[in-house]
Design an enzyme around this catalytic site. Sequence first.
Site, PDB file in Angstrom:
ATOM      1  CG  ASP A  83      10.660  19.737  -0.564  1.00  0.00           C
ATOM      2  OD1 ASP A  83      12.075  20.520  -0.088  1.00  0.00           O
ATOM      3  OD2 ASP A  83      10.382  19.300  -1.416  1.00  0.00           O
ATOM      4  CD  GLU A 105      11.631  24.261   1.482  1.00  0.00           C
ATOM      5  OE1 GLU A 105      12.286  24.110   0.562  1.00  0.00           O
ATOM      6  OE2 GLU A 105      11.246  23.279   1.216  1.00  0.00           O
TER       7      GLU A 105
END
Length: 509
Positions: free
Chosen positions: A206, A243
């Site tokens: 993330d 990401e």
Amino acid sequence: MPADKPANIPGICYEIFVRSFCDSNGDGIGDLNGIISKLDYLSDLGIEAIWLTPIHPSPSYHKYDVIDYYDIEPEYGTMDDFRRLLAGAHKRGIAIYLDLIVNHTSTLHPWFEEARKSKDNPYRHYYWWMNQDQIDHLGISERETSHDSQIVYPWHENPGDDEKYYGLFYKGMPDLNYHSEALREEIAKIVHFWLSDVGVDGFRLDAARHVFPEWDSEQSLTFWEFFSKIVGDANPDAFTVGEVWAETEEVAPYFRNLNATFHFDLSFALQRMLIAGRDEQIIDKLIASFNLFQKYNALFVNAIMLTNHDQERIGSVVGGQIAKIKLAASILLTLPGQPYLYYGEEIGMLGLKPDPYIREPFLWTADPEDPQRPSWIKPEFTTLKTVTPLSAQRNDESSVYHHYKNLIHLHKTEPALSQIFAPNLHPVRLGNDQLLAYFRPHADRSLVVVHNLGDSEVEFTVPEDKSIFTEICFSTDPLHSTTLTSNRLSPHSSIILAPGRMATDGQKQ
């Protein structure tokens, strides 16, 4: 997996927002046992890897603010449940990727609870702290919003403290400071626990571009070099997908140390093209991005998706039009890369922001009281009135579900489509931007792919150098069945052409 080591990379991946997928115990919340109960469904669909959104204890519904990296959110189950999920997935040849949040924690994490006590606390250095004069001196009291964070003022008060802490996404999610060697040792232990002790197959990472703040952003790439070495030590075959929500030029250097990154530029381009019904020279842009990525890693993996849990669902982006929902799938699953399906895309789920409404419960059956359907939220977009549930779609050969299933089978059985490393892609120029066409060369069998993005039937002529491509191996156009007999393509239709049966091996391109 170290970014320079090849591996058997799963081809078809599936993102599950755990809370919304399947409820096993009637508490209204999706859970790990619910996912276990659907492993046969996912295997039959053709899924080869599952990305689970965060499963660690957390005070929020989305779980991106972690309290404990070593445990399972009680709403979702136990560590024993997770081990059974992992074993069940592996038995079916499905990998499991955990969403690992290394950019920030919850303010309720013990590290931060200690850090906020005093400047002398040893955990203080795990986070970013500055007084207002320091913040003003660096000119970092405000920031421009970005796709992944709408926060303008990222510095937050700690009552009774003259220093503020930095939290890019939300005041309840303070950013970690990896200048701390002690923190790096903690992260190394966490990685080893999940990869070596538990046995997960990799991580979705993330906020990878934000792991150091904007004023120290050049350190982010250095961090991922450190992280890659930890992963390699724990499990040389583990997979990492980052990401990096940014334009291609910023994304490319991350391939030095990550196996894959999500191709957000492609995601948004496909959405625009589906709305406008016009190509944006996307094939030329993709090839340019591939050339850039391979400068950093010859074995880069292009992780592609239509949308994910942070984006409005593709079904709503195209106005709920089934033909366009199918067209979106046809494009995604015939472009090179490692495709990620967001749970429910295969039944045409809908959803518009705010975020909870792009994460609504999966529709398994037509029963309004279906106990396996999570009920933690009252859905606004994906309801039994707007989306046909899976149970009905399974009995309808023309459904979105069967379209996905057929495409996934084709993707896995046609080597030209399933190639991941060294993406095989060339443009096919048909002289009409309503058409998107490309060539997927392969030694076994090459393919020509043509999509009509527009609302009207369109004529096309296969270029002379592709004239042997007359056999249709996939079509959503009623004008075409097994052989290319017409030079017309219906609205929102796709065809995939292979060399005709009379073509000799010497003619195959």
